[in-house]
Enzyme design. Structure first.
Site, PDB file in Angstrom:
ATOM      1  N   SER A 100       0.619  -1.133  -0.029  1.00 60.40           N
ATOM      2  CA  SER A 100       0.114   0.008  -0.142  1.00 60.40           C
ATOM      3  C   SER A 100       0.853   1.277   0.226  1.00 60.40           C
ATOM      4  O   SER A 100       2.360   1.140   0.060  1.00 60.40           O
ATOM      5  CB  SER A 100      -0.901  -0.094   1.204  1.00 60.40           C
ATOM      6  OG  SER A 100      -0.123   0.026   2.403  1.00 60.40           O
ATOM      7  N   LYS A 101       0.290   2.118   0.206  1.00 66.10           N
ATOM      8  CA  LYS A 101       0.903   3.546   0.040  1.00 66.10           C
ATOM      9  C   LYS A 101       2.058   3.755   1.122  1.00 66.10           C
ATOM     10  O   LYS A 101       2.917   4.312   1.042  1.00 66.10           O
ATOM     11  CB  LYS A 101      -0.055   4.818   0.140  1.00 66.10           C
ATOM     12  CG  LYS A 101      -0.899   5.035  -0.645  1.00 66.10           C
ATOM     13  CD  LYS A 101      -1.445   6.590  -0.495  1.00 66.10           C
ATOM     14  CE  LYS A 101      -2.554   6.901  -1.381  1.00 66.10           C
ATOM     15  NZ  LYS A 101      -4.092   6.489  -0.859  1.00 66.10           N
ATOM     16  N   ARG A 102       1.756   3.115   2.308  1.00 67.26           N
ATOM     17  CA  ARG A 102       2.860   2.847   3.213  1.00 67.26           C
ATOM     18  C   ARG A 102       4.299   2.618   2.636  1.00 67.26           C
ATOM     19  O   ARG A 102       5.374   2.705   3.365  1.00 67.26           O
ATOM     20  CB  ARG A 102       2.697   1.901   4.339  1.00 67.26           C
ATOM     21  CG  ARG A 102       1.499   2.378   5.047  1.00 67.26           C
ATOM     22  CD  ARG A 102       1.253   1.356   6.418  1.00 67.26           C
ATOM     23  NE  ARG A 102       1.239   0.079   6.039  1.00 67.26           N
ATOM     24  CZ  ARG A 102       1.961  -1.044   6.138  1.00 67.26           C
ATOM     25  NH1 ARG A 102       2.919  -0.820   6.931  1.00 67.26           N
ATOM     26  NH2 ARG A 102       1.453  -2.075   5.781  1.00 67.26           N
ATOM     27  N   HIS A 103       4.253   1.915   1.498  1.00 64.63           N
ATOM     28  CA  HIS A 103       5.464   1.308   0.972  1.00 64.63           C
ATOM     29  C   HIS A 103       5.809   2.255  -0.226  1.00 64.63           C
ATOM     30  O   HIS A 103       6.640   2.128  -0.902  1.00 64.63           O
ATOM     31  CB  HIS A 103       5.146   0.100   0.333  1.00 64.63           C
ATOM     32  CG  HIS A 103       4.884  -1.127   1.574  1.00 64.63           C
ATOM     33  ND1 HIS A 103       3.431  -1.654   1.563  1.00 64.63           N
ATOM     34  CD2 HIS A 103       5.747  -1.710   2.373  1.00 64.63           C
ATOM     35  CE1 HIS A 103       3.399  -2.338   2.733  1.00 64.63           C
ATOM     36  NE2 HIS A 103       4.638  -2.494   3.139  1.00 64.63           N
ATOM     37  N   GLY A 104       5.392   3.480  -0.167  1.00 69.66           N
ATOM     38  CA  GLY A 104       5.615   4.390  -1.189  1.00 69.66           C
ATOM     39  C   GLY A 104       4.664   4.524  -2.435  1.00 69.66           C
ATOM     40  O   GLY A 104       3.432   3.696  -2.145  1.00 69.66           O
TER      41      GLY A 104
END
Ligand code: GLU
Length: 501
Positions: free
Chosen positions: A251-255
């Protein structure tokens, strides 16, 4: 029934890698088995769906090389392919279920439902609609209508196990008591996802529904709807999640995991297609580097993994490098040229045949050396700039030797009058120096590299030197320096630094 699959994105933002993989698997499954691939736009969420997002989806898919047989722009005999253009169809289907008593209006207010939901949450259990409006009499309904209440509509879920065989996960069984009577049409008459998807998949004669595992809890509800309509059920295949390197859902947490972001990073469509295809599927012969054509021939849904796939950036980069190396040099040249233009190093447009020929040579210089397209600029930096003072200490020490200095001087003197526009004539010159000075191997090549690049490593000199020479003659705005000028500049620098040359 012939094989028909679909990709059904909700156009509420950018496509991310997870959606794209779903699209790819559906497409490959269709192509491998001679089926049809449909693109359907699920834009019933009026607040969040945008035309810009639809254009983005289409552009992303086309960029990847994915083609669809039916859908926006392609047309087809099962349209319209946009859910907001199908509301009359959903309305007819609702009427049918209401007439047959399989669905009913529910007048419970949002507030009542929310407080029931809150209560369930506080008590630590799943909220199930208690069936308040399930058995209202006709008079009771009329009363509510007269009071101006606008109902939503629910399907009678009954009390039973819903079973199906998932192509990837095997037998699945879920009891209706886990979800209860669910809403199929909202008070504003917009269909819920489960309602619209079943009607569309049925009327579009979709034979296999391949989608993310996050939809697994929806499938029993959908099966109830297929049965209520008397439509035949498709096969279902639920793809496992894609995880980030930390084991959490990608998800966005990973970029930024949108396809757009990966395009901007400089991945090739075939590199990304390959990487995504391998996130959860493997080839029967364990072949890893696969062209789109090979993927279409080899994709086998039976080999899709049940366990979650982990996204690995290095693997994606590695696969992209393989595809860069395999692509025709002229296509590669076209792809990298804009990155040089952006930096002001090359013109935006072709400057004629000589320029095109030179660009091809520049491209060949770096084609085997990069993972992502923008890296070409850095890999070819020595063509555009030359700074002897940036030499590392090891190289400076190496130049203390007489042999090294003699090589540098000989090259500077001879390069002026020697043709350096081809690999062959460059090698000829080096041979002359080698024979005259009796210096070979590292002692020959290291000083030569230093005196035209100032760096200890880089592209092959026999390719690099002609690119510099030809580039210097093109009169480009970046003013590429010829090898001979570089050599003299290098000699001057060494003299300044006190070397005896
Ligand atoms: N619009 C749904 C989504 O984007 C489609 C799910 C499905 O394939 O049924 O998640």
């Amino acid at each position: 029934m012939s094989l028909r699959v679909r990709f059904a994105p909700s156009p509420t933002g950018k496509l991310h890698l997870g959606n794209v993989r779903t699209a790819i698997y559906n497409w490959l499954y269709a192509r491998r088995n001679g089926g049809a691939f449909i693109l359907r736009i699920e834009d019933t969420d009026a607040e969040r769906s945008t035309d810009e997002s639809i254009r983005g989806v289409i552009d992303d898919l086309r960029w990847l090389g994915i083609d669809w047989d039916e859908g926006p722009e392609a047309g087809g005999s099962h349209g319209p392919y946009r859910q907001t253009e199908r509301y009359h169809i959903y309305a007819e289907h609702l009427d049918r279920l209401l007439k047959e008593g399989k669905a009913y209006p529910c007048y419970c207010s949002q507030e009542t439902l929310s407080s029931q939901r809150e209560e369930a949450r506080a008590g630590g259990h799943n909220y199930i609609y208690p069936g308040t409006c399930r058995n209202l009499s006709e008079d009771q309904r009329k009363e509510k209508e007269a009071a101006g209440l606008k109902p939503s509509f629910r399907l009678r879920a009954g009390d039973r196990n819903v079973e199906f065989k998932d192509l990837i996960r095997g037998d699945v069984s879920i009891h209706t008591s886990l979800f209860g009577d669910f809403i199929i049409v909202r008070p504003d008459l917009s269909p819920t996802y489960n309602f619209a998807v079943v009607i569309d998949d049925s009327l579009m004669e979709v034979s296999d529904v391949i989608r993310g595992e996050d939809h697994l809890p929806n499938t029993p509800k959908q099966i109830l709807l297929y049965e209520a309509f008397g439509y035949s059920k498709p096969n279902f295949a639920h793809l496992s999640m894609i995880l980030g390197p930390d084991g959490g859902k990608l998800s966005k947490r990973h970029g930024d995991v949108s396809l757009q972001a990966f395009r901007e990073k400089g991945f090739l469509p075939e590199g990304l297609l390959n990487g995504l295809a391998l996130l959860g599927w493997s080839d029967a012969e364990e072949k890893e580097v696969l062209t789109p054509e090979e993927l279409k021939q080899r994709f086998d849904i039976g080999r899709v993994n049940k366990s979650a796939a982990v996204y690995d950036e290095n693997k994606f980069r590695h696969l992209n490098k393989e595809h860069i190396m395999a692509m025709p040099s002229n296509r590669f040249a076209e792809k990298i040229s804009p990155y040089f233009a952006d930096k002001g190093l090359l013109p935006k447009k072709s400057q004629g045949a000589d320029y095109d020929g030179w660009l091809l040579k520049l491209a060949e210089l770096v084609q085997k050396r990069i993972h992502l397209l923008p890296e070409a600029v850095e890999a070819a930096a020595s063509v555009f700039s030359f700074d002897p003072s940036s030499m590392d200490d090891e190289s400076k020490a190496m130049l203390e030797s007489d042999d090294a200095l003699r090589v540098v001087l000989a090259f500077a003197e001879k390069a002026e009058s020697h043709d350096l526009t081809t690999r062959e004539s460059y090698l000829e010159l080096i041979n002359v120096i080698k024979n005259e000075l009796k210096v070979k191997g590292k002692n020959l090549y290291h000083p030569l590299r230093l005196c035209v690049t100032g760096a200890a490593s880089g592209p092959d000199l026999d390719l690099l030197v002609p690119v510099m020479e030809l580039g210097s003659r093109l009169g480009l705005p970046s003013k590429i320096m010829s090898p001979s000028k570089r050599a003299w500049k290098f000699v001057a620098y060494l003299r300044e630094q006190g070397y005896k040359i």
